[in-house]
Design a protein around this motif. Structure first.
Motif, PDB file in Angstrom:
ATOM      1  N   PRO A 275     -25.107 -78.525 -46.677  1.00 30.12           N
ATOM      2  CA  PRO A 275     -24.630 -78.329 -45.298  1.00 30.12           C
ATOM      3  C   PRO A 275     -25.400 -77.260 -44.534  1.00 30.12           C
ATOM      4  CG  PRO A 275     -22.765 -78.576 -46.779  1.00 30.12           C
ATOM      5  CD  PRO A 275     -23.982 -78.501 -47.651  1.00 30.12           C
ATOM      6  N   ASP A 276     -25.829 -76.174 -45.218  1.00 28.64           N
ATOM      7  CA  ASP A 276     -26.531 -75.108 -44.507  1.00 28.64           C
ATOM      8  C   ASP A 276     -27.911 -75.580 -44.036  1.00 28.64           C
ATOM      9  OD1 ASP A 276     -27.518 -75.246 -47.090  1.00 28.64           O
ATOM     10  OD2 ASP A 276     -27.814 -73.092 -47.293  1.00 28.64           O
ATOM     11  N   PHE A 277     -28.577 -76.445 -44.833  1.00 24.47           N
ATOM     12  CA  PHE A 277     -29.869 -76.980 -44.408  1.00 24.47           C
ATOM     13  C   PHE A 277     -29.687 -77.905 -43.203  1.00 24.47           C
ATOM     14  CE2 PHE A 277     -33.264 -80.105 -44.352  1.00 24.47           C
ATOM     15  CZ  PHE A 277     -34.401 -79.335 -44.543  1.00 24.47           C
ATOM     16  N   PHE A 278     -28.658 -78.736 -43.280  1.00 20.85           N
ATOM     17  CA  PHE A 278     -28.380 -79.647 -42.169  1.00 20.85           C
ATOM     18  C   PHE A 278     -28.123 -78.864 -40.885  1.00 20.85           C
ATOM     19  CE2 PHE A 278     -25.667 -82.171 -39.448  1.00 20.85           C
ATOM     20  CZ  PHE A 278     -26.224 -83.431 -39.517  1.00 20.85           C
ATOM     21  N   GLN A 279     -27.284 -77.825 -41.003  1.00 20.02           N
ATOM     22  CA  GLN A 279     -26.964 -77.031 -39.816  1.00 20.02           C
ATOM     23  C   GLN A 279     -28.201 -76.303 -39.298  1.00 20.02           C
ATOM     24  OE1 GLN A 279     -23.888 -77.254 -38.488  1.00 20.02           O
ATOM     25  NE2 GLN A 279     -24.624 -76.099 -36.724  1.00 20.02           N
ATOM     26  N   ARG A 280     -29.018 -75.791 -40.223  1.00 21.55           N
ATOM     27  CA  ARG A 280     -30.242 -75.107 -39.827  1.00 21.55           C
ATOM     28  C   ARG A 280     -31.170 -76.065 -39.080  1.00 21.55           C
ATOM     29  NH1 ARG A 280     -32.768 -70.475 -41.904  1.00 21.55           N
ATOM     30  NH2 ARG A 280     -35.025 -70.398 -41.685  1.00 21.55           N
ATOM     31  N   SER A 281     -31.281 -77.294 -39.565  1.00 20.15           N
ATOM     32  CA  SER A 281     -32.141 -78.287 -38.927  1.00 20.15           C
ATOM     33  C   SER A 281     -31.617 -78.694 -37.562  1.00 20.15           C
ATOM     34  CB  SER A 281     -32.271 -79.529 -39.819  1.00 20.15           C
ATOM     35  OG  SER A 281     -32.829 -79.195 -41.066  1.00 20.15           O
ATOM     36  N   LEU A 282     -30.329 -78.606 -37.380  1.00 23.22           N
ATOM     37  CA  LEU A 282     -29.704 -78.954 -36.111  1.00 23.22           C
ATOM     38  C   LEU A 282     -29.905 -77.853 -35.080  1.00 23.22           C
ATOM     39  CD1 LEU A 282     -27.793 -80.780 -34.435  1.00 23.22           C
ATOM     40  CD2 LEU A 282     -25.880 -79.635 -35.561  1.00 23.22           C
ATOM     41  N   GLU A 283     -29.892 -76.605 -35.534  1.00 24.06           N
ATOM     42  CA  GLU A 283     -29.919 -75.464 -34.624  1.00 24.06           C
ATOM     43  C   GLU A 283     -31.329 -74.970 -34.330  1.00 24.06           C
ATOM     44  OE1 GLU A 283     -27.519 -72.766 -36.767  1.00 24.06           O
ATOM     45  OE2 GLU A 283     -25.623 -73.723 -36.202  1.00 24.06           O
ATOM     46  N   LYS A 335     -36.388 -81.368 -34.943  1.00 27.62           N
ATOM     47  CA  LYS A 335     -37.038 -82.674 -34.986  1.00 27.62           C
ATOM     48  C   LYS A 335     -36.784 -83.470 -33.696  1.00 27.62           C
ATOM     49  CE  LYS A 335     -39.104 -83.022 -39.045  1.00 27.62           C
ATOM     50  NZ  LYS A 335     -38.712 -84.067 -39.975  1.00 27.62           N
ATOM     51  N   ASP A 336     -35.805 -83.042 -32.901  1.00 32.11           N
ATOM     52  CA  ASP A 336     -35.598 -83.695 -31.606  1.00 32.11           C
ATOM     53  C   ASP A 336     -36.742 -83.408 -30.645  1.00 32.11           C
ATOM     54  OD1 ASP A 336     -33.141 -84.914 -32.181  1.00 32.11           O
ATOM     55  OD2 ASP A 336     -32.068 -83.042 -31.829  1.00 32.11           O
ATOM     56  N   ASP A 337     -37.578 -82.419 -30.966  1.00 29.89           N
ATOM     57  CA  ASP A 337     -38.727 -82.076 -30.123  1.00 29.89           C
ATOM     58  C   ASP A 337     -40.012 -82.752 -30.581  1.00 29.89           C
ATOM     59  OD1 ASP A 337     -37.392 -79.983 -28.479  1.00 29.89           O
ATOM     60  OD2 ASP A 337     -37.195 -78.975 -30.408  1.00 29.89           O
ATOM     61  N   ARG A 347     -33.857 -87.243 -39.347  1.00 28.13           N
ATOM     62  CA  ARG A 347     -34.528 -86.060 -38.832  1.00 28.13           C
ATOM     63  C   ARG A 347     -33.844 -84.739 -39.179  1.00 28.13           C
ATOM     64  NH1 ARG A 347     -31.825 -88.715 -35.024  1.00 28.13           N
ATOM     65  NH2 ARG A 347     -30.619 -87.646 -33.394  1.00 28.13           N
ATOM     66  N   TYR A 348     -32.543 -84.739 -39.446  1.00 32.28           N
ATOM     67  CA  TYR A 348     -31.864 -83.486 -39.752  1.00 32.28           C
ATOM     68  C   TYR A 348     -31.803 -83.182 -41.251  1.00 32.28           C
ATOM     69  CZ  TYR A 348     -30.320 -83.884 -34.889  1.00 32.28           C
ATOM     70  OH  TYR A 348     -30.284 -84.010 -33.520  1.00 32.28           O
ATOM     71  N   VAL A 349     -32.343 -84.059 -42.080  1.00 40.60           N
ATOM     72  CA  VAL A 349     -32.351 -83.794 -43.523  1.00 40.60           C
ATOM     73  C   VAL A 349     -33.764 -83.817 -44.089  1.00 40.60           C
ATOM     74  CG1 VAL A 349     -30.011 -84.640 -43.915  1.00 40.60           C
ATOM     75  CG2 VAL A 349     -31.928 -86.244 -44.037  1.00 40.60           C
ATOM     76  N   CYS A 350     -34.752 -83.959 -43.232  1.00 42.14           N
ATOM     77  CA  CYS A 350     -36.142 -84.096 -43.660  1.00 42.14           C
ATOM     78  C   CYS A 350     -36.897 -82.801 -43.411  1.00 42.14           C
ATOM     79  CB  CYS A 350     -36.800 -85.243 -42.889  1.00 42.14           C
ATOM     80  SG  CYS A 350     -38.513 -85.552 -43.348  1.00 42.14           S
TER      81      CYS A 350
END
Length: 422
Positions: A275-283, A335-337, A347-350
């Motif tokens: 979860p922390d990686f996912f959140q980091r990738s989102l933020e 990754k949205d950029d 994109r949020y787990v890669c």
């Protein structure tokens, strides 16, 4: 995921519930929840140019001072000589390094790495060594301190102090074949000295990881090197495929296509994320967020491989002021950029590496948006293994299928490999 390509409706509904997919063409962009990221990790590059080796691929163009002076003398370039003199005059003092270590701690940092060049040949104005700086760092309360070294300067006395200070060590080893290792370092006898240092670290039970950069010159010995490192009992990841940065930008150093596919490409959706990686990738950026490099002339970079991305200089202003500037945009990249990645459901787990993406774009892509060139997934077709992403001379991405036959061969052999981080 491309519209209409899903086959498992229950799974699709779960993804929709999580907000990861939708039934529209444009993938939904999730919104970050946290505030401004804090400083988590600093590379203290205390000696950027100088090293007792002159490795073929060095990202920082490091080499022995005597060799550099000879090159400058042969160049007969007054401009180069003047620039070298000015650069030497702007090196950070040991006192300024201590101040920056303190400033980093005050800004929330608790993890650091001392790196070079070769950090063990650095000396401060009063004879300070990297171990003196590391002792100061640990004394402040840093929880993790690592020195990245070629291990040729490791002695029993140094090992005793490393143990006393509770430091971690990282070492580059390019091959289990002495001739290949010495060819990469361009330093005769370096394999003997490095493995002697590793043995001293092993005997003292110092937490040590040994890393291998994969290039054409050592690709034939990579399996033997992996086995050699594991037999010695050190922590070790998969070989890190050469990044096209610094001297590593030479096409003659790039591994051949099959080695690249085996060790450098993402061949399938073999993802797992806490979860922390996912959140980091989102933020923000899942690798760069919260990290900086400080070079020996005070330049602040987002990564040791991002030499051209100077976001400020710690000689001229406080680190706090530097971090309030351009680095925030880089930390906030997601990754949205990124071209192509922004349309991908993974994109949020890669993993993502901006220096690799920029380098592979060969001047045609932007640091912030160049597509990740080591992924074989085509999100517009929902298919893996058909090629890799490149950009044309106008900066537009295209799916290059040159490597498809090799990718299919490797996948049929059951080899699954991912590029690793830094």
């Amino acid at each position: 995921m491309a519209l209409g390509l899903h086959q498992n409706n229950d799974f699709w509904q779960k993804l929709k519930t999580l907000g990861l997919v939708s039934d529209t063409e444009a993938p939904r962009k999730l919104e970050p929840q946290a505030g401004t990221p804090k400083l988590d990790f600093v590379w203290f590059e205390i000696i950027s140019d100088d090293c007792n080796e002159r490795c073929l691929h060095c990202y920082a163009d490091s080499m022995p001072q005597t060799y550099r002076r000879r090159l400058l003398g042969e160049s007969q370039s007054a401009q180069e000589l003047t620039m070298a003199t000015l650069k030497a005059a702007t090196k950070l003092s040991a006192q300024r390094w201590r101040e920056l270590i303190q400033e980093s701690y005050d800004l929330g940092c608790r993890q650091a790495q001392f790196i070079g060049g070769e950090p063990f040949i650095w000396r401060g104005e009063s004879g300070e060594s990297v171990l003196d700086l590391a002792a100061y760092t640990r004394g402040l309360g840093y929880e993790f301190v690592e020195i990245f070294t070629n291990a040729t300067q490791i002695t029993t006395d140094k090992v005793d102090r490393i143990k006393q200070l509770g430091l971690n060590i990282a070492v580059s080893l390019y091959s289990d074949d002495p001739a290949v290792h010495d060819m990469v370092t361009r330093t005769p006898g370096s394999f003997r000295l490095t493995t002697r240092g590793l043995e001293l670290l092993r005997q003292a039970d110092i937490p040590t990881r040994v890393e291998t950069v994969l290039m054409r010159q050592n690709q034939e010995t990579v399996e033997g090197t992996n086995n050699f490192i594991q037999t010695m009992g050190f922590s070790h990841r998969m070989p890190d495929v050469l990044r096209p940065k610094g001297r590593g930008d030479d096409p003659a150093l790039q591994p051949d296509p099959e080695s690249l596919v085996r060790h450098g490409l993402i061949l399938g959706p073999d993802f797992s994320a806490q979860p922390d990686f996912f959140q980091r990738s989102l933020e923000g950026h899942n690798c760069l967020s919260g990290k900086i490099t400080i070079t020996d002339n005070g330049n602040v970079l987002p990564c040791i491989f991002s030499r051209e991305q100077i976001v400020g200089n710690a000689r001229r202003k406080s680190l706090q002021d530097v971090l309030a500037g351009k680095i925030q945009k880089i930390w906030g990249l997601t990754k949205d950029d990124v071209l192509v990645c922004q349309d991908c459901e993974y994109r949020y787990v890669c993993f993502d590496c901006r220096p690799i993406s920029e380098g592979a774009a060969c001047g045609n892509g932007q640091y912030e948006t160049a597509p990740y060139p080591r992924c074989t997934y085509n999100p517009y077709a929902g298919e893996w293994g058909g090629g890799t992403w490149k950009v044309d001379d106008k900066g537009k991405p295209y799916y290059d299928e040159t490597l498809k036959p090799i990718i299919e061969k490797v996948r049929n052999e059951g080899v699954s490999s991912k590029p690793q981080g830094h």
